[in-house]
Design a protein around this motif. Structure first.
Motif, PDB file in Angstrom:
ATOM      1  N   LEU A  94       0.865  -1.184   0.000  1.00 12.38           N
ATOM      2  CA  LEU A  94       0.000   0.000   0.000  1.00 12.38           C
ATOM      3  C   LEU A  94       0.905   1.239   0.000  1.00 12.38           C
ATOM      4  O   LEU A  94       1.995   1.215   0.562  1.00 12.38           O
ATOM      5  N   PHE A  95       0.449   2.304  -0.636  1.00 15.79           N
ATOM      6  CA  PHE A  95       1.218   3.552  -0.604  1.00 15.79           C
ATOM      7  C   PHE A  95       1.045   4.206   0.762  1.00 15.79           C
ATOM      8  O   PHE A  95      -0.080   4.471   1.190  1.00 15.79           O
ATOM      9  N   THR A  99      -4.308   7.555   1.994  1.00 17.88           N
ATOM     10  CA  THR A  99      -5.262   6.895   2.895  1.00 17.88           C
ATOM     11  C   THR A  99      -5.705   5.567   2.273  1.00 17.88           C
ATOM     12  O   THR A  99      -5.436   5.291   1.100  1.00 17.88           O
ATOM     13  N   VAL A 100      -6.395   4.808   3.102  1.00 15.17           N
ATOM     14  CA  VAL A 100      -6.957   3.535   2.642  1.00 15.17           C
ATOM     15  C   VAL A 100      -7.790   3.762   1.380  1.00 15.17           C
ATOM     16  O   VAL A 100      -7.599   3.087   0.357  1.00 15.17           O
ATOM     17  N   MET A 101      -8.701   4.719   1.426  1.00 19.36           N
ATOM     18  CA  MET A 101      -9.586   4.952   0.279  1.00 19.36           C
ATOM     19  C   MET A 101      -8.787   5.402  -0.943  1.00 19.36           C
ATOM     20  O   MET A 101      -9.054   4.948  -2.052  1.00 19.36           O
ATOM     21  N   GLU A 102      -7.814   6.275  -0.739  1.00 18.80           N
ATOM     22  CA  GLU A 102      -7.000   6.729  -1.879  1.00 18.80           C
ATOM     23  C   GLU A 102      -6.227   5.569  -2.510  1.00 18.80           C
ATOM     24  O   GLU A 102      -6.117   5.481  -3.734  1.00 18.80           O
ATOM     25  N   ASN A 103      -5.725   4.682  -1.665  1.00 21.72           N
ATOM     26  CA  ASN A 103      -5.044   3.486  -2.182  1.00 21.72           C
ATOM     27  C   ASN A 103      -5.991   2.641  -3.034  1.00 21.72           C
ATOM     28  O   ASN A 103      -5.629   2.171  -4.108  1.00 21.72           O
ATOM     29  N   ILE A 104      -7.198   2.469  -2.529  1.00 24.40           N
ATOM     30  CA  ILE A 104      -8.163   1.607  -3.224  1.00 24.40           C
ATOM     31  C   ILE A 104      -8.614   2.224  -4.554  1.00 24.40           C
ATOM     32  O   ILE A 104      -8.773   1.528  -5.557  1.00 24.40           O
ATOM     33  N   LEU A 105      -8.788   3.539  -4.551  1.00 28.81           N
ATOM     34  CA  LEU A 105      -9.342   4.205  -5.741  1.00 28.81           C
ATOM     35  C   LEU A 105      -8.315   4.428  -6.851  1.00 28.81           C
ATOM     36  O   LEU A 105      -8.687   4.665  -8.004  1.00 28.81           O
ATOM     37  N   LEU A 106      -7.045   4.349  -6.488  1.00 26.83           N
ATOM     38  CA  LEU A 106      -5.993   4.696  -7.452  1.00 26.83           C
ATOM     39  C   LEU A 106      -6.126   3.969  -8.793  1.00 26.83           C
ATOM     40  O   LEU A 106      -6.200   4.600  -9.847  1.00 26.83           O
ATOM     41  N   TYR A 139      -4.334   5.963   7.446  1.00 35.53           N
ATOM     42  CA  TYR A 139      -3.142   5.698   6.643  1.00 35.53           C
ATOM     43  C   TYR A 139      -2.651   4.283   6.977  1.00 35.53           C
ATOM     44  O   TYR A 139      -2.902   3.791   8.081  1.00 35.53           O
ATOM     45  N   PRO A 140      -1.961   3.649   6.042  1.00 31.60           N
ATOM     46  CA  PRO A 140      -1.505   2.277   6.286  1.00 31.60           C
ATOM     47  C   PRO A 140      -0.786   2.089   7.622  1.00 31.60           C
ATOM     48  O   PRO A 140      -0.960   1.062   8.273  1.00 31.60           O
ATOM     49  N   ARG A 141      -0.009   3.088   8.063  1.00 30.07           N
ATOM     50  CA  ARG A 141       0.744   2.913   9.326  1.00 30.07           C
ATOM     51  C   ARG A 141      -0.181   2.772  10.536  1.00 30.07           C
ATOM     52  O   ARG A 141       0.240   2.324  11.601  1.00 30.07           O
ATOM     53  N   LYS A 148      -4.063  -4.399   6.852  1.00 30.71           N
ATOM     54  CA  LYS A 148      -3.457  -3.954   5.577  1.00 30.71           C
ATOM     55  C   LYS A 148      -3.684  -4.989   4.482  1.00 30.71           C
ATOM     56  O   LYS A 148      -3.979  -4.654   3.335  1.00 30.71           O
ATOM     57  N   GLN A 149      -3.563  -6.253   4.846  1.00 23.43           N
ATOM     58  CA  GLN A 149      -3.755  -7.291   3.834  1.00 23.43           C
ATOM     59  C   GLN A 149      -5.209  -7.329   3.362  1.00 23.43           C
ATOM     60  O   GLN A 149      -5.478  -7.534   2.182  1.00 23.43           O
ATOM     61  N   ARG A 150      -6.150  -7.098   4.272  1.00 23.64           N
ATOM     62  CA  ARG A 150      -7.559  -7.067   3.860  1.00 23.64           C
ATOM     63  C   ARG A 150      -7.819  -5.871   2.940  1.00 23.64           C
ATOM     64  O   ARG A 150      -8.602  -5.964   1.991  1.00 23.64           O
ATOM     65  N   ILE A 151      -7.142  -4.750   3.223  1.00 28.00           N
ATOM     66  CA  ILE A 151      -7.267  -3.587   2.341  1.00 28.00           C
ATOM     67  C   ILE A 151      -6.681  -3.913   0.955  1.00 28.00           C
ATOM     68  O   ILE A 151      -7.255  -3.561  -0.082  1.00 28.00           O
ATOM     69  N   ALA A 152      -5.556  -4.604   0.947  1.00 28.81           N
ATOM     70  CA  ALA A 152      -4.936  -4.969  -0.338  1.00 28.81           C
ATOM     71  C   ALA A 152      -5.875  -5.863  -1.153  1.00 28.81           C
ATOM     72  O   ALA A 152      -5.955  -5.755  -2.383  1.00 28.81           O
ATOM     73  N   ILE A 153      -6.616  -6.717  -0.471  1.00 30.27           N
ATOM     74  CA  ILE A 153      -7.585  -7.571  -1.169  1.00 30.27           C
ATOM     75  C   ILE A 153      -8.729  -6.721  -1.731  1.00 30.27           C
ATOM     76  O   ILE A 153      -9.119  -6.875  -2.890  1.00 30.27           O
ATOM     77  N   VAL A 154      -9.220  -5.793  -0.935  1.00 28.10           N
ATOM     78  CA  VAL A 154     -10.286  -4.893  -1.408  1.00 28.10           C
ATOM     79  C   VAL A 154      -9.795  -4.093  -2.628  1.00 28.10           C
ATOM     80  O   VAL A 154     -10.507  -3.960  -3.623  1.00 28.10           O
ATOM     81  N   ARG A 155      -8.575  -3.597  -2.525  1.00 27.47           N
ATOM     82  CA  ARG A 155      -8.011  -2.824  -3.642  1.00 27.47           C
ATOM     83  C   ARG A 155      -7.998  -3.657  -4.923  1.00 27.47           C
ATOM     84  O   ARG A 155      -8.358  -3.183  -5.998  1.00 27.47           O
TER      85      ARG A 155
END
Ligand code: ADP
Ligand code: MG
Length: 246
Positions: A94-95, A99-106, A139-141, A148-155
């Motif tokens: 993740l960058f 933010t989480v949403m910005e990462n997903i929307l990129l 933010y990822p931190r 973070k891994q669940r966010i990466a899956i959503v992305r």
């Protein structure tokens, strides 16, 4: 399962790095809605295979046919292949400044040029499914490894892929976070997402898969339904490998 539509065909695939042959004439077919788990010893070529399917490697021979077309045909755009085939790695990548949403929307906005409203709604729906509705502005931190891994899956899912590849996505997680990630993948399997999963979590492999492939030295040595392959492996190599997990 064999009556189902074929989404991916790997034919006599060869791939090496320098003098080292990593994939040695590997074949297999994946059907729509199927969940295939690949197991096998470290270094046998599992990650290399996934990278070849995603168009991240040049291949030396054979072919990868995605929805009827070779992904290595010079007229195929790799960008299209990567939109059809999502991949989630052990390191979530993740960058950190987004933010989480910005990462997903990129990807959906910058690469796919989709509608922000539509994708944001999809993202929120998926965040809810993985239990992270309240984290879109974090933010990822601020997140644990499992989160973070669940966010990466959503992305990855927000790109609307036809197939998702999971490469040891729980390998870097603390034990107490493994379950929350595996549960998300189990849920996706139930919903009929087409997936190839590389894992060393044998109970999970058995529970999630329609079919298991045992890979060694760059080939599929044995494959079968989970009950058969785990309960009664036919090859000596698969037996030896599985014995280590008892
Ligand atoms: P697995 O995922 O099953 O552990 P890999 O596909 O990562 O195996 O690696 C298979 C073999 O290919 C290993 O011997 C590894 O060192 C080698 N390999 C993988 N990627 C590269 C690379 N980029 N350059 C050179 N060798 C590589
Ligand atoms: Mg690997």
């Amino acid at each position: 399962m064999n009556n189902e539509e074929i989404v991916l065909e790997i034919k006599d695939l060869y791939k090496g790095f320098g003098e080292r042959n990593v994939l040695n004439g590997l074949d297999f077919t994946l059907h729509k809605g199927e969940v295939v788990v690949i197991i096998g010893p470290s270094g046998c070529g599992k990650s290399t295979l996934l990278r070849c399917i995603n168009g991240l490697e040049k291949i030396d021979g054979g072919d990868v046919i995605l929805e009827g077309s070779s992904i290595y045909d010079k007229n195929i755009k790799m960008r299209q292949v990567r939109q059809k085939v999502g991949i989630v790695f052990q390191s979530y990548d993740l960058f950190s400044h987004m933010t989480v949403m910005e990462n997903i929307l990129l990807g959906p906005l910058k690469v796919q040029k989709r509608d922000k409203q539509e994708v944001s709604e999809l993202a929120r729906e998926l965040l809810k499914k993985v239990g992270l509705s309240d984290r879109e502005n974090d933010y990822p931190r601020q997140l644990s490894g499992g989160q973070k891994q669940r966010i990466a899956i959503v992305r990855s899912l927000c790109m609307n892929p036809d197939i998702v590849l999971f490469d040891e996505v729980t390998a870097a997680l603390d034990p107490e976070m493994v379950r929350e990630v595996l549960d998300v993948i189990l849920d996706l399997a139930k919903q009929g997402l087409t997936m190839i999963i590389v894992t060393h979590e044998m109970h999970f492999a058995r529970a999630v898969s329609d079919r298991i492939l045992f890979m060694d030295h760059g080939k599929i040595v044995e494959e079968g339904e989970p009950e058969d392959l785990f309960g009664n492996p036919k090859t000596e190599r698969a037996k030896q490998f599985l014995n280590k997990f008892d």
